[in-house]
Design a protein around this motif. Structure first.
Motif, PDB file in Angstrom:
ATOM      1  N   ASP A  36       0.717  -1.357   0.128  1.00  0.00           N
ATOM      2  CA  ASP A  36      -0.094   0.076   0.084  1.00  0.00           C
ATOM      3  C   ASP A  36       0.858   1.229  -0.134  1.00  0.00           C
ATOM      4  O   ASP A  36       0.677   2.102  -0.584  1.00  0.00           O
ATOM      5  CB  ASP A  36      -0.833  -0.067   1.326  1.00  0.00           C
ATOM      6  CG  ASP A  36      -2.028   1.127   1.198  1.00  0.00           C
ATOM      7  OD1 ASP A  36      -2.705   1.381   0.092  1.00  0.00           O
ATOM      8  OD2 ASP A  36      -1.883   2.041   2.288  1.00  0.00           O
ATOM      9  N   ASN A 178     -19.965  -1.883   5.342  1.00  0.00           N
ATOM     10  CA  ASN A 178     -18.606  -2.324   5.369  1.00  0.00           C
ATOM     11  C   ASN A 178     -18.586  -3.929   4.893  1.00  0.00           C
ATOM     12  O   ASN A 178     -18.672  -4.611   5.644  1.00  0.00           O
ATOM     13  CB  ASN A 178     -17.936  -2.047   6.736  1.00  0.00           C
ATOM     14  CG  ASN A 178     -16.393  -2.488   6.933  1.00  0.00           C
ATOM     15  OD1 ASN A 178     -15.697  -2.830   5.854  1.00  0.00           O
ATOM     16  ND2 ASN A 178     -15.900  -2.660   8.092  1.00  0.00           N
ATOM     17  N   ARG A 230       0.723   6.928  -1.315  1.00  0.00           N
ATOM     18  CA  ARG A 230      -0.398   7.253  -0.779  1.00  0.00           C
ATOM     19  C   ARG A 230      -0.519   8.789  -0.251  1.00  0.00           C
ATOM     20  O   ARG A 230       0.712   9.074   0.385  1.00  0.00           O
ATOM     21  CB  ARG A 230      -0.851   6.376   0.405  1.00  0.00           C
ATOM     22  CG  ARG A 230      -1.285   5.107  -0.203  1.00  0.00           C
ATOM     23  CD  ARG A 230      -2.333   5.009  -0.857  1.00  0.00           C
ATOM     24  NE  ARG A 230      -2.675   3.486  -1.170  1.00  0.00           N
ATOM     25  CZ  ARG A 230      -3.628   3.018  -2.200  1.00  0.00           C
ATOM     26  NH1 ARG A 230      -4.292   3.990  -2.685  1.00  0.00           N
ATOM     27  NH2 ARG A 230      -3.593   1.795  -2.536  1.00  0.00           N
ATOM     28  N   GLU A 342      -9.487   2.277  10.096  1.00  0.00           N
ATOM     29  CA  GLU A 342     -10.642   3.112   9.769  1.00  0.00           C
ATOM     30  C   GLU A 342     -10.509   4.386   9.539  1.00  0.00           C
ATOM     31  O   GLU A 342     -10.839   5.476   8.685  1.00  0.00           O
ATOM     32  CB  GLU A 342     -11.814   2.731  10.448  1.00  0.00           C
ATOM     33  CG  GLU A 342     -13.291   3.406  10.179  1.00  0.00           C
ATOM     34  CD  GLU A 342     -13.955   2.853   8.857  1.00  0.00           C
ATOM     35  OE1 GLU A 342     -13.240   2.005   8.324  1.00  0.00           O
ATOM     36  OE2 GLU A 342     -14.692   3.455   8.424  1.00  0.00           O
ATOM     37  N   ARG A 345      -8.162   5.428   6.538  1.00  0.00           N
ATOM     38  CA  ARG A 345      -9.163   5.284   5.426  1.00  0.00           C
ATOM     39  C   ARG A 345     -10.155   6.357   5.240  1.00  0.00           C
ATOM     40  O   ARG A 345     -10.532   6.948   3.970  1.00  0.00           O
ATOM     41  CB  ARG A 345      -9.742   3.874   5.269  1.00  0.00           C
ATOM     42  CG  ARG A 345      -9.017   2.944   5.100  1.00  0.00           C
ATOM     43  CD  ARG A 345      -9.517   1.143   5.170  1.00  0.00           C
ATOM     44  NE  ARG A 345      -8.425   0.231   4.714  1.00  0.00           N
ATOM     45  CZ  ARG A 345      -8.643  -1.092   4.961  1.00  0.00           C
ATOM     46  NH1 ARG A 345      -9.621  -1.387   5.841  1.00  0.00           N
ATOM     47  NH2 ARG A 345      -7.628  -1.764   4.929  1.00  0.00           N
ATOM     48  N   GLN A 346     -10.503   6.745   6.336  1.00  0.00           N
ATOM     49  CA  GLN A 346     -11.777   8.064   6.392  1.00  0.00           C
ATOM     50  C   GLN A 346     -11.009   9.271   5.707  1.00  0.00           C
ATOM     51  O   GLN A 346     -11.537   9.988   4.873  1.00  0.00           O
ATOM     52  CB  GLN A 346     -12.474   8.185   7.748  1.00  0.00           C
ATOM     53  CG  GLN A 346     -13.447   7.278   7.962  1.00  0.00           C
ATOM     54  CD  GLN A 346     -14.711   7.605   7.335  1.00  0.00           C
ATOM     55  OE1 GLN A 346     -14.682   8.332   6.531  1.00  0.00           O
ATOM     56  NE2 GLN A 346     -15.810   6.463   7.322  1.00  0.00           N
ATOM     57  N   ARG A 348      -8.497   9.281   3.890  1.00  0.00           N
ATOM     58  CA  ARG A 348      -8.018   9.031   2.512  1.00  0.00           C
ATOM     59  C   ARG A 348      -9.148   9.326   1.707  1.00  0.00           C
ATOM     60  O   ARG A 348      -9.076   9.232   0.306  1.00  0.00           O
ATOM     61  CB  ARG A 348      -7.289   7.764   2.295  1.00  0.00           C
ATOM     62  CG  ARG A 348      -6.131   7.535   2.895  1.00  0.00           C
ATOM     63  CD  ARG A 348      -5.609   6.247   2.625  1.00  0.00           C
ATOM     64  NE  ARG A 348      -4.099   5.797   3.022  1.00  0.00           N
ATOM     65  CZ  ARG A 348      -3.557   4.671   2.731  1.00  0.00           C
ATOM     66  NH1 ARG A 348      -4.494   3.524   2.303  1.00  0.00           N
ATOM     67  NH2 ARG A 348      -2.544   4.482   2.939  1.00  0.00           N
ATOM     68  N   GLU A 350     -11.543   6.765   1.453  1.00  0.00           N
ATOM     69  CA  GLU A 350     -11.754   5.363   0.732  1.00  0.00           C
ATOM     70  C   GLU A 350     -12.940   4.673   0.866  1.00  0.00           C
ATOM     71  O   GLU A 350     -12.830   3.373   0.812  1.00  0.00           O
ATOM     72  CB  GLU A 350     -10.320   4.565   1.128  1.00  0.00           C
ATOM     73  CG  GLU A 350      -9.134   5.092   0.309  1.00  0.00           C
ATOM     74  CD  GLU A 350      -7.949   4.237   0.831  1.00  0.00           C
ATOM     75  OE1 GLU A 350      -7.166   4.746   0.367  1.00  0.00           O
ATOM     76  OE2 GLU A 350      -7.776   3.624   1.633  1.00  0.00           O
ATOM     77  N   CYS A 351     -13.799   4.988   1.922  1.00  0.00           N
ATOM     78  CA  CYS A 351     -14.744   4.596   2.589  1.00  0.00           C
ATOM     79  C   CYS A 351     -16.132   4.167   1.873  1.00  0.00           C
ATOM     80  O   CYS A 351     -17.088   3.679   2.509  1.00  0.00           O
ATOM     81  CB  CYS A 351     -15.034   5.114   4.215  1.00  0.00           C
ATOM     82  SG  CYS A 351     -13.364   4.757   5.059  1.00  0.00           S
ATOM     83  N   GLY A 352     -16.162   4.671   1.054  1.00  0.00           N
ATOM     84  CA  GLY A 352     -17.281   4.322   0.039  1.00  0.00           C
ATOM     85  C   GLY A 352     -18.820   4.713   0.438  1.00  0.00           C
ATOM     86  O   GLY A 352     -18.817   5.950   1.062  1.00  0.00           O
ATOM     87  N   GLN A 355     -18.439   6.373   3.894  1.00  0.00           N
ATOM     88  CA  GLN A 355     -17.341   7.765   4.033  1.00  0.00           C
ATOM     89  C   GLN A 355     -18.085   8.777   4.825  1.00  0.00           C
ATOM     90  O   GLN A 355     -19.373   9.231   4.418  1.00  0.00           O
ATOM     91  CB  GLN A 355     -17.126   8.153   2.603  1.00  0.00           C
ATOM     92  CG  GLN A 355     -16.068   9.332   2.322  1.00  0.00           C
ATOM     93  CD  GLN A 355     -14.806   9.043   3.039  1.00  0.00           C
ATOM     94  OE1 GLN A 355     -14.364   8.071   3.092  1.00  0.00           O
ATOM     95  NE2 GLN A 355     -14.230   9.967   3.698  1.00  0.00           N
ATOM     96  N   ARG A 378      -6.112  14.896   7.637  1.00  0.00           N
ATOM     97  CA  ARG A 378      -5.715  14.731   6.477  1.00  0.00           C
ATOM     98  C   ARG A 378      -4.702  16.240   5.990  1.00  0.00           C
ATOM     99  O   ARG A 378      -3.811  16.018   5.176  1.00  0.00           O
ATOM    100  CB  ARG A 378      -6.819  15.190   5.279  1.00  0.00           C
ATOM    101  CG  ARG A 378      -6.749  14.670   3.807  1.00  0.00           C
ATOM    102  CD  ARG A 378      -8.227  14.727   3.262  1.00  0.00           C
ATOM    103  NE  ARG A 378      -8.658  16.027   3.212  1.00  0.00           N
ATOM    104  CZ  ARG A 378      -9.883  16.347   2.927  1.00  0.00           C
ATOM    105  NH1 ARG A 378     -10.839  15.405   2.702  1.00  0.00           N
ATOM    106  NH2 ARG A 378     -10.380  17.498   2.929  1.00  0.00           N
TER     107      ARG A 378
END
Lengths: 380, 130
Positions: A36, A178, A230, A342, A345-346, A348, A350-352, A355, A378
């Motif tokens: 990653d 998820n 990333r 998590e 990922r939030q 980034r 990326e959480c779909g 999110q 961020r």
């Protein structure tokens, strides 16, 4: 923090009953996290392991000869301190790229958190130091410790079962979004109230899902992070405060003083205020800890957390979405590491479906005999 | 922490607990260093009155260990002298938490015949502690 530190890679394995060793799972997560980050094992000069059986075996297997190696005992309260320690090592220049590697085979091993096999070094698997005082009464489970705290909270403040049930039902609704979560069936408040007690007043859905799985993170200094593939997620602050004296008995203040201290410390360190926090990842080994954490961090007044969670504030779309992955109650018990991933990922994005729109600042917090918090952002 | 004086006391039918000999802070189990005043090795054992109140309580509905079949209650009792103990409540319908009132006055009963011996608490008929 002076030298900024960032997460540049995360890795997770499948969760569930996997029939694999902790070290095997940790190693897989390590490889995923390095991929990653776009790094190889030879780039790693710092290693922190948590709950693996053999840091030596893990390092040898994966070609790591770090300048800095730390192995932590298996309690989940060590996750925040692990991040704090790794960030400090990076800032101090002791190493430049640290992998934090965690593996758990509790489900396969038959961990019970009450009758053995959990791997915990705490007394009788409960909290505290002195099983000679607790074992004769059958007080051997950490869930029962949380239940004692909740029953005291109910007595003092009138917290209801329905209010507590909002924690489990909200996190379950998040888990439905998820694909990696273990418990994804819908859970209504009626289901919760009708469910069996494990240690009353806690229902079965107030307990996390004992689990196998591996998690790894790659941390580095910001100047190196800019070279990675990333977008870096900044570690804005990390703090801990022990409540180890008197830990044989539930704390009078539900750990509020220590939570207030670490919460203020990470916000100050990150130059943020509480209002900047877009989501909270809160250590939910047992759901009452969510209430205590919200109070200690100052999101509501002491005693008012029941009402606060019952009004939808911790759900996606609420003021403070908590445990958007489903948390340890529904995604799976990874002793805080799943929650940390998590948070990354939030940030980034990326959480779909789960999110948090525009998430810029996410906090991790753990209420336990070592209270800790970590703030991620961020932006630096 | 060293709780042998407590366990030996139970074998003799006495409820022995501890405080800091320097500042008097109740501390049980007794640490070697008082968390309040920092005094070292001043643990002072004394025999408690056995009077106390329920600080919190739960009921185990899951049997973790064969020697403790569910359901059974576990309580934290605060002694009149200050220390708190993890303990068992006697004389209750063990399977219903609603039967256990926090603040309820209780009195110690020592079960010295068990190995290890243990102290349990029975609700006082009068209710609240004075």
């Amino acid at each position: 923090m002076t030298t900024p530190v960032a997460v540049v890679g995360v890795g997770t394995t499948d969760f569930g009953a996997l029939g694999r060793t902790a070290d095997d799972l940790a190693g897989e997560a390590l490889r995923v996290a390095l991929d990653d980050a776009g790094l190889a094992g030879l780039d790693v000069d710092g290693l922190l392991t948590h709950r693996v059986d053999s840091y030596e075996g893990l390092a040898a297997e994966h070609g790591l000869d770090p300048r800095w190696t730390v192995a932590l005992p298996p309690e989940g309260r060590m996750t925040g301190p692990a991040l704090q320690l790794a960030a400090a090592a990076l800032r101090e220049g002791l190493c430049h790229t640290v992998v934090l590697v965690y593996g758990n085979d509790g489900r396969t091993r038959g961990a019970t958190y009450g009758a053995g096999n959990s791997g915990s070094t705490a007394a009788g698997e409960g909290y505290g130091t002195t099983p000679a005082l607790t074992a004769p009464h059958g007080m051997t489970s950490p869930g029962a410790f949380s239940a004692l705290m909740l029953q005291r909270h109910r007595h003092l403040y009138g917290t209801t079962e329905e209010q507590l049930g909002a924690v489990a039902t909200t996190f379950r609704a998040h888990a439905a979004l998820n694909p990696q979560a273990l418990r994804r069936d819908p859970l209504t408040l009626e289901d919760y109230l009708a469910s069996r007690y494990v240690v009353a007043p806690l229902h079965v859905f107030d307990y996390c899902q004992i689990n196998d799985g591996g998690v790894a993170l790659v941390l580095t200094t910001l100047e190196r992070a800019r070279d990675q593939r990333r977008a870096p997620v900044h570690v804005l602050g990390a703090a801990q405060r022990a409540r180890l004296t008197g830990s044989d008995l539930p704390p009078d203040d539900f750990w509020a003083d220590a939570l207030t201290e670490v919460g203020e410390a990470v916000l100050r360190s990150g130059g943020r205020s509480r209002g900047d926090v877009d989501a909270l990842m809160v250590y939910d080994n047992f759901s009452p800890n969510v209430l205590f954490t919200l109070e200690g961090l100052g999101w509501c007044k002491v005693g008012e957390s029941g009402e606060w969670v019952a009004e939808g504030r911790i759900a996606l779309g609420g003021r403070l979405p908590c445990n958007t992955s489903g948390g340890q109650l529904s995604e799976g018990y990874l002793q805080g590491w799943g929650l940390v991933v998590e948070a990354v990922r939030q940030l980034r994005g990326e959480c779909g479906a789960r999110q948090v729109p525009g998430a810029r600042t996410v906090q991790y917090a753990c209420a336990a005999p070592i209270v800790s918090s970590v703030l991620f952002g961020r932006e630096a | 922490m060293d709780v042998r004086p407590h366990v030996d006391g139970l074998r003799a039918g006495l409820l022995r607990v501890a405080r800091c000999g320097a500042c008097g802070t109740a501390a049980f189990p007794p640490p070697r260093v008082c968390p309040r005043c920092g005094a070292r090795d001043t643990v002072e054992w004394f025999t408690a009155s056995g009077r106390g109140t329920v600080w919190s309580a739960v009921v185990f509905h899951k049997t973790y260990l064969a020697e403790h079949p569910a359901p059974y209650p576990v309580a934290v009792v605060e002694l009149a002298e200050g220390p708190r103990l993890v303990t068992t409540l006697a004389g209750l319908l063990a399977d219903d938490l609603r039967d256990i009132r926090i603040g309820q006055a209780v009195t110690a009963e020592i079960d010295a015949n068990r190995e290890p011996p243990r102290v349990v608490f029975r609700p006082d008929p009068e209710g609240e502690a004075p």
